[in-house]
Design a protein around this motif. Structure first.
Motif, PDB file in Angstrom:
ATOM      1  N   LYS A  47      40.308  63.154  23.071  1.00  0.00           N
ATOM      2  CA  LYS A  47      41.265  63.045  24.169  1.00  0.00           C
ATOM      3  C   LYS A  47      41.472  61.575  24.495  1.00  0.00           C
ATOM      4  N   LEU A  48      42.722  61.193  24.722  1.00  0.00           N
ATOM      5  CA  LEU A  48      43.051  59.815  25.062  1.00  0.00           C
ATOM      6  C   LEU A  48      43.616  59.755  26.475  1.00  0.00           C
ATOM      7  N   VAL A  49      43.187  58.750  27.231  1.00  0.00           N
ATOM      8  CA  VAL A  49      43.699  58.532  28.585  1.00  0.00           C
ATOM      9  C   VAL A  49      44.140  57.077  28.672  1.00  0.00           C
ATOM     10  N   LEU A  50      45.409  56.865  29.031  1.00  0.00           N
ATOM     11  CA  LEU A  50      45.967  55.521  29.165  1.00  0.00           C
ATOM     12  C   LEU A  50      46.071  55.169  30.641  1.00  0.00           C
ATOM     13  N   GLN A  51      45.603  53.980  30.989  1.00  0.00           N
ATOM     14  CA  GLN A  51      45.675  53.505  32.366  1.00  0.00           C
ATOM     15  C   GLN A  51      46.294  52.111  32.348  1.00  0.00           C
ATOM     16  N   ALA A  52      47.110  51.807  33.355  1.00  0.00           N
ATOM     17  CA  ALA A  52      47.714  50.483  33.467  1.00  0.00           C
ATOM     18  C   ALA A  52      47.311  49.853  34.795  1.00  0.00           C
ATOM     19  N   GLU A  53      47.058  48.547  34.742  1.00  0.00           N
ATOM     20  CA  GLU A  53      46.715  47.790  35.936  1.00  0.00           C
ATOM     21  C   GLU A  53      47.551  46.512  35.954  1.00  0.00           C
ATOM     22  N   LYS A  54      47.840  46.031  37.138  1.00  0.00           N
ATOM     23  CA  LYS A  54      48.589  44.784  37.298  1.00  0.00           C
ATOM     24  C   LYS A  54      47.656  43.730  37.879  1.00  0.00           C
ATOM     25  N   GLN A  55      47.729  42.533  37.321  1.00  0.00           N
ATOM     26  CA  GLN A  55      46.922  41.430  37.819  1.00  0.00           C
ATOM     27  C   GLN A  55      47.551  40.910  39.114  1.00  0.00           C
ATOM     28  N   VAL A  56      46.724  40.830  40.150  1.00  0.00           N
ATOM     29  CA  VAL A  56      47.197  40.291  41.438  1.00  0.00           C
ATOM     30  C   VAL A  56      46.272  39.159  41.861  1.00  0.00           C
ATOM     31  N   GLN A  57      46.871  38.178  42.496  1.00  0.00           N
ATOM     32  CA  GLN A  57      46.082  37.042  42.956  1.00  0.00           C
ATOM     33  C   GLN A  57      45.926  37.147  44.467  1.00  0.00           C
ATOM     34  N   THR A  58      44.690  37.039  44.904  1.00  0.00           N
ATOM     35  CA  THR A  58      44.387  37.064  46.332  1.00  0.00           C
ATOM     36  C   THR A  58      43.559  35.820  46.673  1.00  0.00           C
ATOM     37  N   VAL A  59      43.260  35.679  47.941  1.00  0.00           N
ATOM     38  CA  VAL A  59      42.423  34.562  48.392  1.00  0.00           C
ATOM     39  C   VAL A  59      41.191  35.169  49.049  1.00  0.00           C
ATOM     40  N   GLN A  66      41.525  34.333  43.815  1.00  0.00           N
ATOM     41  CA  GLN A  66      40.764  35.339  43.075  1.00  0.00           C
ATOM     42  C   GLN A  66      41.742  36.265  42.355  1.00  0.00           C
ATOM     43  N   LEU A  67      41.464  36.556  41.089  1.00  0.00           N
ATOM     44  CA  LEU A  67      42.304  37.479  40.328  1.00  0.00           C
ATOM     45  C   LEU A  67      41.659  38.860  40.337  1.00  0.00           C
ATOM     46  N   LEU A  68      42.449  39.849  40.708  1.00  0.00           N
ATOM     47  CA  LEU A  68      42.000  41.243  40.737  1.00  0.00           C
ATOM     48  C   LEU A  68      42.971  42.093  39.937  1.00  0.00           C
ATOM     49  N   TRP A  69      42.540  43.310  39.610  1.00  0.00           N
ATOM     50  CA  TRP A  69      43.391  44.254  38.888  1.00  0.00           C
ATOM     51  C   TRP A  69      43.700  45.435  39.799  1.00  0.00           C
ATOM     52  N   LEU A  84      49.932  42.697  32.883  1.00  0.00           N
ATOM     53  CA  LEU A  84      49.436  44.068  32.953  1.00  0.00           C
ATOM     54  C   LEU A  84      48.292  44.235  31.973  1.00  0.00           C
ATOM     55  N   ARG A  85      47.361  45.088  32.324  1.00  0.00           N
ATOM     56  CA  ARG A  85      46.272  45.430  31.414  1.00  0.00           C
ATOM     57  C   ARG A  85      46.363  46.927  31.133  1.00  0.00           C
ATOM     58  N   TYR A  86      46.484  47.244  29.840  1.00  0.00           N
ATOM     59  CA  TYR A  86      46.450  48.637  29.408  1.00  0.00           C
ATOM     60  C   TYR A  86      45.042  48.949  28.933  1.00  0.00           C
ATOM     61  N   THR A  87      44.493  50.050  29.419  1.00  0.00           N
ATOM     62  CA  THR A  87      43.177  50.507  28.993  1.00  0.00           C
ATOM     63  C   THR A  87      43.324  51.900  28.426  1.00  0.00           C
ATOM     64  N   VAL A  88      42.781  52.104  27.240  1.00  0.00           N
ATOM     65  CA  VAL A  88      42.797  53.418  26.603  1.00  0.00           C
ATOM     66  C   VAL A  88      41.353  53.877  26.500  1.00  0.00           C
ATOM     67  N   ALA A  89      41.059  55.009  27.118  1.00  0.00           N
ATOM     68  CA  ALA A  89      39.729  55.612  27.005  1.00  0.00           C
ATOM     69  C   ALA A  89      39.863  56.815  26.085  1.00  0.00           C
ATOM     70  N   SER A  90      38.935  56.952  25.168  1.00  0.00           N
ATOM     71  CA  SER A  90      38.953  58.048  24.208  1.00  0.00           C
ATOM     72  C   SER A  90      37.627  58.780  24.270  1.00  0.00           C
ATOM     73  N   GLU A  91      37.698  60.092  24.455  1.00  0.00           N
ATOM     74  CA  GLU A  91      36.492  60.910  24.546  1.00  0.00           C
ATOM     75  C   GLU A  91      36.550  62.012  23.510  1.00  0.00           C
ATOM     76  N   ASN A  92      35.416  62.254  22.867  1.00  0.00           N
ATOM     77  CA  ASN A  92      35.305  63.385  21.954  1.00  0.00           C
ATOM     78  C   ASN A  92      34.866  64.586  22.782  1.00  0.00           C
ATOM     79  N   ALA A  93      35.832  65.436  23.142  1.00  0.00           N
ATOM     80  CA  ALA A  93      35.545  66.618  23.956  1.00  0.00           C
ATOM     81  C   ALA A  93      35.221  67.829  23.093  1.00  0.00           C
ATOM     82  N   GLY A  94      35.143  67.651  21.769  1.00  0.00           N
ATOM     83  CA  GLY A  94      34.832  68.750  20.872  1.00  0.00           C
ATOM     84  C   GLY A  94      33.342  68.928  20.679  1.00  0.00           C
TER      85      GLY A  94
END
Length: 187
Positions: A47-59, A66-69, A84-94
């Protein structure tokens, strides 16, 4: 008449019994089908799960940048130059290990890959394509014509990258999760 029916039934019985006794292809195929069904029930299920995050700068409290996602959900709005950061998580659910797992992720055309940001689990070979996924290499090169007319090979610019591939050397055991990530800039 009774005799011909009796002979016909005897011939039919012989036709059915002889192939079964000799291990006919029909019987062998039934055994193969049974084995295939059992393997399908006990196969890896990745199973694949795609997640997206945006880099934001705070103080922070001390006034330091400070850079956060920030996780993007649903229909998020992004602007040119956003990272943007794309993260793909893959799990063997079988129930069985997944062998030779290879995951390919296309870089969206409205994005530019941020060089050297692709990551994966230890032992993962990461390769890149600059030709729309037709070929993959660890360090893509392009031909550049010099002022004197000679052609040299140089590292491909970030804009040329079209796909990233993660090739897992290890077997993905049941219930194990692997993770890959890469950054892009919105054009």
């Amino acid at each position: 008449m009774k005799r011909s029916i009796g002979l016909g039934l005897a011939a039919l019985a012989t036709l059915l019994i002889v192939p079964l006794a000799k291990g006919s292809p029909v019987m062998a195929r039934l055994q193969t089908i049974g084995t295939e069904i059992a393997q399908q029930v006990r196969r890896p299920e990745v199973k694949l799960v795609l997640q997206a995050e945006k880099q934001v700068q705070t103080v922070d409290a001390q006034g330091e940048p400070q850079l956060l996602w920030q996780t993007l959900e649903g229909e998020a709005t992004v602007q040119p130059q956003d990272v943007l950061r794309y993260t793909v998580a893959s799990e063997n659910a079988g129930e069985m290990p997944a062998k030779d797992l290879v995951i390919t992720q296309s870089i969206p055309p409205q994005m530019t890959y941020v060089l050297a940001t692709a990551t994966g689990n230890d032992g993962t070979a990461i390769t890149y394509s600059i030709d729309g996924g037709k070929s993959f290499v660890a360090e893509p090169l392009v031909e550049v014509v010099q002022e004197d007319g000679t052609v040299t090979l140089e590292p491909a610019p970030a804009e040329a990258y079209t796909d990233i591939r993660w090739d897992f050397a290890q077997t993905l055991e049941p219930e194990v999760v692997v993770q890959m990530a890469y950054d892009v800039t919105v054009k």
